[in-house]
Design an enzyme around this catalytic site. Structure first.
Site, PDB file in Angstrom:
ATOM      1  CD1 TRP A 136      71.983  33.487  19.954  1.00  0.00           C
ATOM      2  CD2 TRP A 136      74.153  33.064  19.677  1.00  0.00           C
ATOM      3  NE1 TRP A 136      72.446  32.935  21.104  1.00  0.00           N
ATOM      4  CE2 TRP A 136      73.767  32.667  20.969  1.00  0.00           C
ATOM      5  CE3 TRP A 136      75.468  32.886  19.285  1.00  0.00           C
ATOM      6  CZ2 TRP A 136      74.669  32.108  21.879  1.00  0.00           C
ATOM      7  CZ3 TRP A 136      76.355  32.336  20.190  1.00  0.00           C
ATOM      8  CH2 TRP A 136      75.966  31.956  21.464  1.00  0.00           C
ATOM      9  N   GLY A 152      65.373  38.144  16.451  1.00  0.00           N
ATOM     10  CA  GLY A 152      64.264  38.088  17.398  1.00  0.00           C
ATOM     11  C   GLY A 152      63.615  36.719  17.348  1.00  0.00           C
ATOM     12  CE  LYS A 190      80.678  35.846  37.985  1.00  0.00           C
ATOM     13  NZ  LYS A 190      79.761  34.831  37.574  1.00  0.00           N
ATOM     14  CD  GLU A 219      84.435  34.611  37.695  1.00  0.00           C
ATOM     15  OE1 GLU A 219      84.983  33.838  36.917  1.00  0.00           O
ATOM     16  OE2 GLU A 219      83.193  34.707  37.801  1.00  0.00           O
ATOM     17  CG  HIS A 223      77.694  25.069  62.782  1.00  0.00           C
ATOM     18  ND1 HIS A 223      77.421  24.454  63.978  1.00  0.00           N
ATOM     19  CD2 HIS A 223      76.499  25.499  62.297  1.00  0.00           C
ATOM     20  CE1 HIS A 223      76.112  24.489  64.201  1.00  0.00           C
ATOM     21  NE2 HIS A 223      75.535  25.130  63.198  1.00  0.00           N
ATOM     22  CE  LYS A 257      81.609  33.528  28.481  1.00  0.00           C
ATOM     23  NZ  LYS A 257      81.141  33.972  29.795  1.00  0.00           N
TER      24      LYS A 257
HETATM   25  C1  F6R Z   1      82.219  32.135  36.282  1.00  0.00           C
HETATM   26  C2  F6R Z   1      82.111  31.348  35.071  1.00  0.00           C
HETATM   27  C3  F6R Z   1      82.434  29.912  35.133  1.00  0.00           C
HETATM   28  C4  F6R Z   1      81.500  29.097  34.223  1.00  0.00           C
HETATM   29  C5  F6R Z   1      81.944  27.637  34.180  1.00  0.00           C
HETATM   30  C6  F6R Z   1      80.998  26.778  33.374  1.00  0.00           C
HETATM   31  O1  F6R Z   1      81.869  33.469  36.077  1.00  0.00           O
HETATM   32  O2  F6R Z   1      81.788  31.864  34.036  1.00  0.00           O
HETATM   33  O3  F6R Z   1      82.406  29.432  36.440  1.00  0.00           O
HETATM   34  O4  F6R Z   1      80.201  29.203  34.724  1.00  0.00           O
HETATM   35  O5  F6R Z   1      83.226  27.547  33.628  1.00  0.00           O
HETATM   36  O6  F6R Z   1      80.943  27.197  32.055  1.00  0.00           O
HETATM   37  P1  F6R Z   1      79.759  26.772  31.113  1.00  0.00           P
HETATM   38  O7  F6R Z   1      78.504  27.377  31.656  1.00  0.00           O
HETATM   39  O8  F6R Z   1      80.123  27.292  29.771  1.00  0.00           O
HETATM   40  O9  F6R Z   1      79.685  25.277  31.157  1.00  0.00           O
END
Ligand code: F6R
Length: 613
Positions: A74, A101, A489, A492, A508, A608
């Site tokens: 990575w 590391g 959080k 979702e 308001h 993701k």
């Molecule tokens: C919420 C979440 C999403 C991402 C968004 C942007 O928990 O994971 O709202 O933050 O889709 O994704 P990136 O950071 O990969 O551009």
């Protein structure tokens, strides 16, 4: 975050290492490699991309040996490429190293070595280790490694073999995980348990400063001064699935608990509180340009956008740069006023989010300088931005972002402090104070996480049907974006409607929603200029019958009287507090989701990486 596997014994090392790396692919997958010793000669196979590419190479030209080390990468220093893939070797190809590391002083060490006409084949921080071990080698690999470690600053889990001592692996650990698998007539090393479970359940968990000399028959653990260290062998009872999650029930929980380390990994080598110094090697902006920045636009989506909202407070307070924060899908379709003095910062965990990428391209087309705050090395955004500051969080597998968010907060905090100094807006004393606050955060989060169960108990109350209609999250100032993030959080993960609001804005409109069934999560920070204002906003909500869940850093009577549901967090300075206040909100959403039987790691309808508009 990378994965390491090593083997010495009577079986085929290549097979064992490759299968072990497969189990560690979650730790990184931009390149991989294996080194073995056959007839006192090193053989190294490396390939860029996922592990299957290395697999195909090995299938085509099979090799076998009874000792070897392997690595799945990575990238941190140096883009993903074959040259930068581990293992790395010295110029004579007798010492070979795999590393997880960051070596903070690798440039200094490289420069020193270059004076001795040593050639480097890669851009990595790791290669310097192989060169140093070779330099110190005098018929004793262990001693050469010990001498090398005395020169290194940073974090490492290392596996090292040498063609002149073909029966042993030397491994060492400092702030990066490394375990030894104890077998019969064979022994193993790995970054994590799943890699070794098919072969042994007896494992030794190395601690910081440990250096082990491992042959097929023996494991000797010492320290840098050659003193013996005794480490017990633990019998691991986890099944394979549990082991991948490090024993946690879900990846998300694992990632929440990883945050003390990932935050540290993000600031490691970049901040020096004692010296009052920030060093961000990869950002190439001249001081004159930094002084002349007229305004910043920070752009991102979802959680990354929330990190952007926090950054506004930091860039404006520390560096006195006017900052606007935009949702990427909006930014790309309006006509922002951009010029060469406008700096664009895009924030993205994946580096592939389509809207954020489009925003970046728009900024570049207008001639702006651009910086990406990104987690995935080699991603589209990291390649197209002019500068990148990586959050060294390792792969985030839970769909809901947790450790990447705190990595993003850490990165923007460091940038803002750096520019505050360069623009003459922060004194060195102030810089030291803020750096120290950041430095202490991982420890404070670790302390808090010991009581994660308290948050679970609160979730148990509010996950019940009578409460679960809607949640309101309130915060002010730099914790207003954290209220938004807490609400996101919960939404979702548990499919409960939740809204984040600036507490002062509640009267308001949203105050009309409040009744006895409405839980209100409120963030209150004692060392804040809006502390008393926040207390008044809580009173307003309470007066309308709302049930308050407080997240507060002060165990005092005034706070205790405001609610029976209080989550106490360690005290911090307000500017660094989002790194702390978000943790209980992540946990609250996590536990609520688990209690409601939702799919925590893969909530419905989400992905993701959102690569479509
Ligand atoms: C919420 C979440 C999403 C991402 C968004 C942007 O928990 O994971 O709202 O933050 O889709 O994704 P990136 O950071 O990969 O551009």
């Amino acid at each position: 975050m990378c994965g390491i596997v090593g083997y010495v014994g009577k079986n085929n090392a290549v097979d064992i290492i490759f299968k072990g790396l497969k189990k560690l692919e979650y730790r990184g997958y931009d390149s991989a490699g294996i080194a073995i010793i056959i007839d006192k000669k090193l053989e190294i196979k490396r390939s860029v991309g996922k592990l299957c590419n290395l697999g195909a190479m090995l299938d085509k030209n099979p090799i076998s040996a009874d000792i070897g080390i392997g690595h799945t990468r990575w990238a941190t220093h140096g883009r993903p490429s074959e040259e930068n893939a581990h293992p790395h070797t010295d110029p004579t190809k007798s010492v070979v190293v795999v590393h997880n590391g960051i070596i903070e002083n690798y440039i200094e060490l490289r420069n020193k070595l270059k004076k001795g006409i040593q050639e480097f084949q890669s851009e990595t921080d790791t290669e310097v280790i192989a060169h140093l071990v070779k330099k110190h080698y005098k018929n004793n690999l262990l001693s050469a490694v010990q001498k090398t470690l005395c020169e290194l600053k940073g974090s490492y889990a290392l596996g090292i073999v040498c063609s002149e001592e073909p029966d042993k692996i030397i491994c060492a650990r400092q702030d990066a995980p490394l375990i030894i698998g104890v077998g019969k007539g064979e022994n193993f090393i790995a970054s994590d348990i799943p890699a070794l479970l098919p072969y042994t359940r007896n494992m030794i968990f190395l601690e910081n400063g440990d250096i082990a000399e491992i042959t097929a028959e023996k494991i000797i653990i010492k320290d840098i001064k050659n003193n013996i260290r005794n480490r017990g062998v633990k019998n691991i009872r986890w099944d394979a699935v549990q082991a991948e999650k490090d024993g946690y029930k879900h990846f998300m929980l694992k990632e929440i608990f990883e945050q003390p380390r990932t935050i540290e990994d993000t600031f490691r080598g970049r901040i020096y509180p004692d010296e009052g110094r920030v060093y961000i090697e990869e950002i190439e902006l001249e001081e004159k340009y930094i002084k002349d920045i007229s305004n910043i636009y920070v752009v991102g989506c979802g959680t990354a956008y929330h990190a952007g909202l926090v950054s506004k407070f930091l860039f404006e307070s520390f560096a006195k740069i006017p900052t606007e924060v935009d949702i990427a899908s909006e930014f790309r379709y309006r006509e922002p006023i951009l010029n060469e003095k406008t700096l664009i910062i895009v924030i993205s965990q994946s580096g592939e989010t389509a809207d954020t990428l489009a925003a970046l391209r728009l900024a570049r087309s207008k001639g702006c300088r651009t910086i990406a705050v990104c987690n995935v090395v080699g991603s589209s955004i990291s390649r197209e931005a002019m500068n990148v500051i990586y959050t060294h969080c390792g792969p985030e597998i839970g769909v809901a972002s947790t450790k990447a968010f705190t990595g993003q907060l850490t990165a923007v905090y460091i940038l803002a402090l750096d520019w505050g100094c360069k623009r003459g807006k922060l004194t060195n004393k102030e810089l030291r104070k803020y750096l120290k606050e950041l430095w202490e955060i991982p420890l404070k989060i670790s302390e808090f996480l010991k009581n994660a169960n308290d948050v679970c108990n609160i979730a148990k109350i509010f996950a019940q049907k009578k409460h679960k209609r809607d949640f309101l999250y309130l915060g002010r100032h730099i914790n207003y974006p954290i209220a938004l993030e807490g609400a996101l959080k919960l939404k979702e993960l548990s499919y409960i409607h939740a809204e984040g609001y600036a507490a002062g804005e509640m009267k308001h409109g949203p105050i009309a929603l409040i009744d006895e069934s409405m839980p209100i999560v409120a963030i209150v920070i004692k060392k804040s200029k809006v502390y008393t204002k926040m207390i008044s906003n809580i009173e307003e909500a309470k007066a309308r019958g709302g049930t308050i869940i407080l997240v507060s850093d002060k165990n005092n009577k005034e706070i205790a009287a405001k609610s029976e549901h209080i989550i106490y967090i360690p005290q911090t300075d307000e500017f660094v507090s989002p790194l702390m206040t978000v943790i209980p909100l992540q946990l609250l959403a996590y536990y609520t989701s688990v209690l409601l039987g939702c799919d925590v790691d893969q909530p419905r309808n989400l992905a993701k990486s959102v690569t479509v508009e």
